[in-house]
Design an enzyme around this catalytic site. Structure first.
Site, PDB file in Angstrom:
ATOM      1  N   CYS A 134       0.809  -1.217   0.000  1.00 64.55           N
ATOM      2  CA  CYS A 134       0.000   0.000   0.000  1.00 64.55           C
ATOM      3  C   CYS A 134       0.844   1.270   0.000  1.00 64.55           C
ATOM      4  O   CYS A 134       0.370   2.326  -0.431  1.00 64.55           O
ATOM      5  CB  CYS A 134      -0.926   0.003   1.215  1.00 64.55           C
ATOM      6  N   ALA A 135       2.079   1.201   0.472  1.00 66.50           N
ATOM      7  CA  ALA A 135       2.949   2.377   0.485  1.00 66.50           C
ATOM      8  C   ALA A 135       3.488   2.715  -0.896  1.00 66.50           C
ATOM      9  O   ALA A 135       4.055   3.788  -1.106  1.00 66.50           O
ATOM     10  CB  ALA A 135       4.118   2.162   1.446  1.00 66.50           C
TER      11      ALA A 135
END
Length: 368
Positions: free
Chosen positions: A162-163
């Protein structure tokens, strides 16, 4: 609560320290897209009994996760019927290679058109994805679909989870600053649907079906032209947190891993890391006009509001993107950014996302 007004943005340090004028990267274009199959949360919840082989009383205790997720609808590259069958690595990979480049091509074409530049001026491509594997990589596959120059620099990035939306965006900006005049196309696609494993009856897999969707985004970054300025970036990886989120590599695919403690970790650890990043770049927290945050889930958004000292419900764009599209992993924060750019005057903004590591990613944005 009245947020601080925009201010003149602090320019990042130039790549060439001897240069009298720093090279400022700008966001020239941004576009997002989703696959055609729209799945309602109610529809998915109604089929949970067919997806998971758990005793009815156990499954019943997990059902509130669907209603509490803050999600109405998500999009999938495969129809709902696909989830009821077992699938192996070969089939998943074939579907990834079929659908990921198609979504990226759609987002890229609209992004380049918005930026108003010719395809032969794209000098580099940075591609982020963590939900599938392709070799040749996605950027090479995309070159067969779009008129990208054959000498364009390619940088595929895997494993940021997700980063990746923020970290990949930052890497693309660094490439643009390293050679002013270079146009960098940043691409991100996540097909979370293809990671669902029929037969995995773990709580994490149940929660995943309540959260994740598919989507893609494209951004054009350059030191030429107009657009919001892209400032300093940073990240912080906490020790002994490798088990917070990520993948288990299984015989039939990728098994989801995430801890129920993520909201607690955000409340206790995010703010010190954020303040340290801002201090290193001479920015005070009260100078941030708006936060552009990856909405990992309703509870994570609430934790981020606490960590950034915002009243509950302040992150309206993040909540609305989550409601309409679910958690599309790395792509989601670009959807939030697109919405905010359309609705708010650009000021000093902070983009952030959390991913495997356990890592917080930060990116400052400035006014046009």
């Amino acid at each position: 609560m009245e947020l601080a007004p925009p201010r003149s943005f602090i320019r990042p340090r130039p790549f060439d320290q001897s240069s009298p004028v720093p090279s400022v990267a700008r966001l020239r274009g941004l576009a997002t897209t989703v696959p055609p199959h729209a799945l309602s949360q109610d529809e998915i919840m109604a089929t949970a009994g067919r997806l998971f082989d758990r005793p009815p009383e156990e499954l019943g205790r997990l059902m509130p996760a669907y209603g509490n997720a803050g999600i109405d609808r998500r999009h999938s590259c495969v129809p709902l019927e696909w989830y009821f069958q077992r699938h192996g690595w070969k089939e998943r990979s074939a579907l990834f290679v079929e659908h990921a480049p198609a979504l990226l091509a759609d987002a890229a074409e609209r992004c380049v058109a918005e930026a108003g530049i010719a395809w032969d001026r794209i000098d580099a491509i940075v591609t982020v994805s963590t939900t599938g594997i392709a070799t040749p990589s996605l950027d090479a596959l995309l070159m067969e679909r779009l008129p990208i120059r054959r000498d364009a620099m390619r940088l595929p990035i895997f494993g940021l989870g997700c980063a990746g939306g923020v970290l990949g965006f930052s890497r693309a900006a660094e490439l643009a600053r390293a050679a002013p005049g270079r146009n960098v196309l940043f691409l991100v696609v996540e097909l979370c649907a293809l990671t669902f494993r029929r037969g995995d009856n773990s709580k994490s897999n149940v929660i995943a079906t309540a959260l994740f969707g598919d989507g893609a985004a494209a951004a054009l970054i350059s030191c030429d032209g107009e657009g919001p300025t892209i400032g300093p970036a940073g990240e912080h990886t906490w020790p002994e947190t490798l088990d917070v989120m990520g993948w288990h590599v299984e015989e039939d695919g990728l098994g989801v891993l995430f801890s129920r403690d993520i909201p607690t970790l955000v409340r206790s650890r995010f703010r010190p890391a954020m303040l340290d990043f801002l201090e290193r770049h001479g920015v005070a927290a009260d100078e941030i006009g708006h936060y552009v945050c990856h909405p990992g889930g309703a509870k994570v958004i609430g934790a981020l509001e606490d960590a950034t000292a915002l009243p509950p419900g302040t992150m309206t764009e993040a909540r609305d993107i989550l409601r309409r599209y679910g958690n599309m992993s790395a792509a989601t924060v670009l959807f939030v950014l697109e919405r905010m750019l359309a609705e708010r005057p650009p000021g000093t903004w902070l983009m952030s996302a959390l991913g495997p590591g356990f890592t917080a990613a930060f990116q400052l944005l400035g006014p046009r």
